[in-house]
Design an enzyme around this catalytic site. Structure first.
Site, short mmCIF file in Angstrom:
data_model
loop_
_atom_site.label_atom_id
_atom_site.label_comp_id
_atom_site.label_asym_id
_atom_site.label_seq_id
_atom_site.Cartn_x
_atom_site.Cartn_y
_atom_site.Cartn_z
N TYR A 1 -9.32 20.63 -47.34
CA TYR A 1 -8.90 20.07 -48.71
C TYR A 1 -8.93 18.47 -48.71
O TYR A 1 -8.99 18.01 -49.71
CB TYR A 1 -7.64 20.75 -49.06
CG TYR A 1 -7.67 22.19 -49.66
CD1 TYR A 1 -8.82 22.93 -49.47
CD2 TYR A 1 -6.52 22.84 -50.17
CE1 TYR A 1 -8.64 24.62 -49.96
CE2 TYR A 1 -6.53 23.90 -50.88
CZ TYR A 1 -7.59 24.69 -50.59
OH TYR A 1 -7.53 26.09 -51.13
N GLY A 2 -8.55 18.12 -47.58
CA GLY A 2 -8.23 16.54 -47.31
C GLY A 2 -9.55 15.82 -48.16
O GLY A 2 -9.07 14.82 -48.88
N CYS B 1 0.78 16.04 -42.89
CA CYS B 1 -0.30 16.82 -42.86
C CYS B 1 0.24 18.41 -41.77
O CYS B 1 0.59 17.92 -40.68
CB CYS B 1 -1.70 16.21 -42.14
SG CYS B 1 -3.12 17.23 -41.80
N THR B 2 -0.36 19.19 -42.19
CA THR B 2 0.05 20.49 -41.36
C THR B 2 -0.35 20.33 -39.99
O THR B 2 0.26 20.91 -39.18
CB THR B 2 -0.66 21.57 -42.07
OG1 THR B 2 -2.07 21.12 -42.31
CG2 THR B 2 -0.23 22.20 -43.30
N HIS B 3 -1.58 19.82 -39.75
CA HIS B 3 -1.93 19.85 -38.39
C HIS B 3 -1.20 18.78 -37.25
O HIS B 3 -1.43 19.15 -36.24
CB HIS B 3 -3.50 19.25 -38.29
CG HIS B 3 -4.42 20.50 -38.71
ND1 HIS B 3 -4.14 21.06 -40.24
CD2 HIS B 3 -5.26 21.30 -38.27
CE1 HIS B 3 -5.38 21.81 -39.99
NE2 HIS B 3 -6.03 21.88 -39.13
N CYS C 1 0.40 23.36 -47.57
CA CYS C 1 -0.65 22.11 -47.38
C CYS C 1 -0.30 20.81 -48.02
O CYS C 1 0.20 21.04 -49.12
CB CYS C 1 -1.84 22.85 -48.00
SG CYS C 1 -3.28 21.61 -48.11
N ASN C 2 -0.09 19.83 -47.08
CA ASN C 2 0.31 18.63 -47.82
C ASN C 2 -0.82 18.31 -49.10
O ASN C 2 -0.36 17.64 -49.96
CB ASN C 2 0.09 17.61 -46.77
CG ASN C 2 1.54 17.57 -45.76
OD1 ASN C 2 2.37 16.89 -46.06
ND2 ASN C 2 1.53 18.44 -44.65
N THR C 3 -1.94 18.30 -48.88
CA THR C 3 -3.14 17.78 -49.80
C THR C 3 -3.02 18.72 -50.91
O THR C 3 -2.85 18.05 -52.13
CB THR C 3 -4.60 18.01 -49.16
OG1 THR C 3 -4.57 17.40 -47.80
CG2 THR C 3 -5.29 17.42 -50.01
N GLU D 1 -7.91 20.94 -34.36
CA GLU D 1 -8.72 22.54 -34.41
C GLU D 1 -9.49 22.63 -33.24
O GLU D 1 -9.56 23.54 -32.77
CB GLU D 1 -9.72 22.29 -35.77
CG GLU D 1 -8.97 22.01 -36.94
CD GLU D 1 -9.04 23.41 -37.86
OE1 GLU D 1 -9.71 24.49 -37.25
OE2 GLU D 1 -8.35 23.65 -38.79
N ASP E 1 -1.99 27.66 -47.35
CA ASP E 1 -2.69 26.34 -46.88
C ASP E 1 -4.35 26.36 -46.88
O ASP E 1 -4.69 27.63 -47.12
CB ASP E 1 -2.28 26.18 -45.29
CG ASP E 1 -2.96 25.02 -45.00
OD1 ASP E 1 -2.62 23.84 -45.33
OD2 ASP E 1 -3.36 25.04 -43.82
N SER E 2 -4.90 25.43 -46.77
CA SER E 2 -6.43 25.39 -46.82
C SER E 2 -6.97 26.16 -45.85
O SER E 2 -8.14 26.40 -45.69
CB SER E 2 -6.78 23.93 -46.74
OG SER E 2 -6.18 23.20 -45.70
N1 DGL Z 1 -3.74 21.40 -44.82
C1 DGL Z 1 -4.10 20.13 -44.96
C2 DGL Z 1 -3.02 19.32 -45.22
O1 DGL Z 1 -1.74 19.57 -44.76
C3 DGL Z 1 -4.91 19.75 -43.99
C4 DGL Z 1 -6.49 20.12 -43.49
C5 DGL Z 1 -7.37 20.00 -44.63
O2 DGL Z 1 -7.94 19.03 -44.91
O3 DGL Z 1 -7.53 21.00 -45.51
O4 DGL Z 1 -3.05 18.20 -45.82
#
Ligand code: DGL
Length: 269
Positions: A45-46, A187-189, A76-78, A155, A13-14
């Protein structure tokens, strides 16, 4: 089921958020060992360009392959949205992303075919969820919305804070007005905001957590390729970050719901 490979799974993940996916994998596949890489030096990464996200993701893939993983899970979705095709094209091991499993679950959960998707700016701009949903249900209507403020709120640990609720109402109003009956937490969060988002959207809307769907997709893929760990093995969990290890340890414990041991720092790039 006869397992064939004790090699670890690579998950990346990012940063910290992918631990929601790692947690789902630990629950569903307790015999599997996992090497988790969080790119804490270069998160988020977003808001970054597709080229940059692809380059970072490819560096992490190379690192994980060097650690002998049997499969890579892009938590990570992005990164899935911007880099999955590229990673699959250059990877010697299978690569699973979070978007296809989430899209399939959303279609199953939406009798009306009106599906909401929320994610980072990069994920939403890529149109990856629309494509994945339409590949399963061509007639579905997708209402997508970037929610960039959610990542820093999570976060900060503001999972159920009045400020988060106010922002969520603002972001989600158009999706509620469109009458979606399923909302993909792209998104992971966002799984950490589930109770708040459920309250904001109301009882008629199913929230789709890509983490759980992805863990099931990984189980199926491992089984199909005869790559499951030997039955009864105790999975070993290792964590690697590119920077800021103390922050990862403290915030990460909230994502994972357990203490983080075995954290290494490996700068990439
Ligand atoms: N991990 C990113 C996602 O799932 C979210 C955090 C980021 O922007 O890096 O898109």
């Amino acid at each position: 089921m006869g397992g064939a490979s004790p090699a670890p799974l690579g998950v990346f993940d990012s940063g910290i958020g992918g631990l929601t996916v790692a947690h789902a994998l630990f629950e569903r596949l307790p015999a599997e060992s996992v090497v988790y890489f969080g790119d804490t030096a270069r998160v988020p990464y977003g808001p970054k360009s597709p080229e940059t996200v692809r380059r970072y993701s490819a560096e992490i893939l190379e690192y994980l392959v060097g650690r002998g993983v049997k499969m890579v899970v892009v938590a990570c979705n992005t990164s899935t949205a911007q880099a999955l095709e590229h990673l699959r094209a250059c990877s010697p091991v299978p690569v699973v992303g979070v978007i296809e499993p989430g899209a399939r679950a959303a279609v199953r959960a939406s009798p009306s075919g009106r599906i909401g998707v929320i994610g980072t700016a990069g994920t939403i701009a890529s149109g990856a969820y629309e494509r994945a949903i339409h590949a399963v249900a061509a007639g579905a209507t997708v209402h997508a919305r970037a929610c960039p403020l959610f990542v820093p709120l999570v976060e900060e640990g503001w999972f159920d804070h009045p400020a988060t609720e106010l922002i969520a109402r603002e972001y989600l109003a158009p999706l509620a007005a469109a009458g979606v009956d399923a909302l993909v937490l792209g998104c992971t969060h966002y799984p950490l905001l589930k109770p708040l988002l459920a309250r904001v959207m109301g009882p008629g809307v199913r929230l789709i957590d890509s983490a759980e769907e992805t863990a099931e997709a990984v189980r199926q893929e491992l089984a199909a390729r005869q790559l499951l760990a030997p039955a009864g093995a105790a999975g070993d969990h290792r964590f690697v970050v590119s920077d800021d290890e103390p922050h990862f340890r403290s915030v990460g414990a909230r994502f994972l719901g357990e203490r983080l041991r075995n954290v290494e720092v490996v700068p990439l790039g």
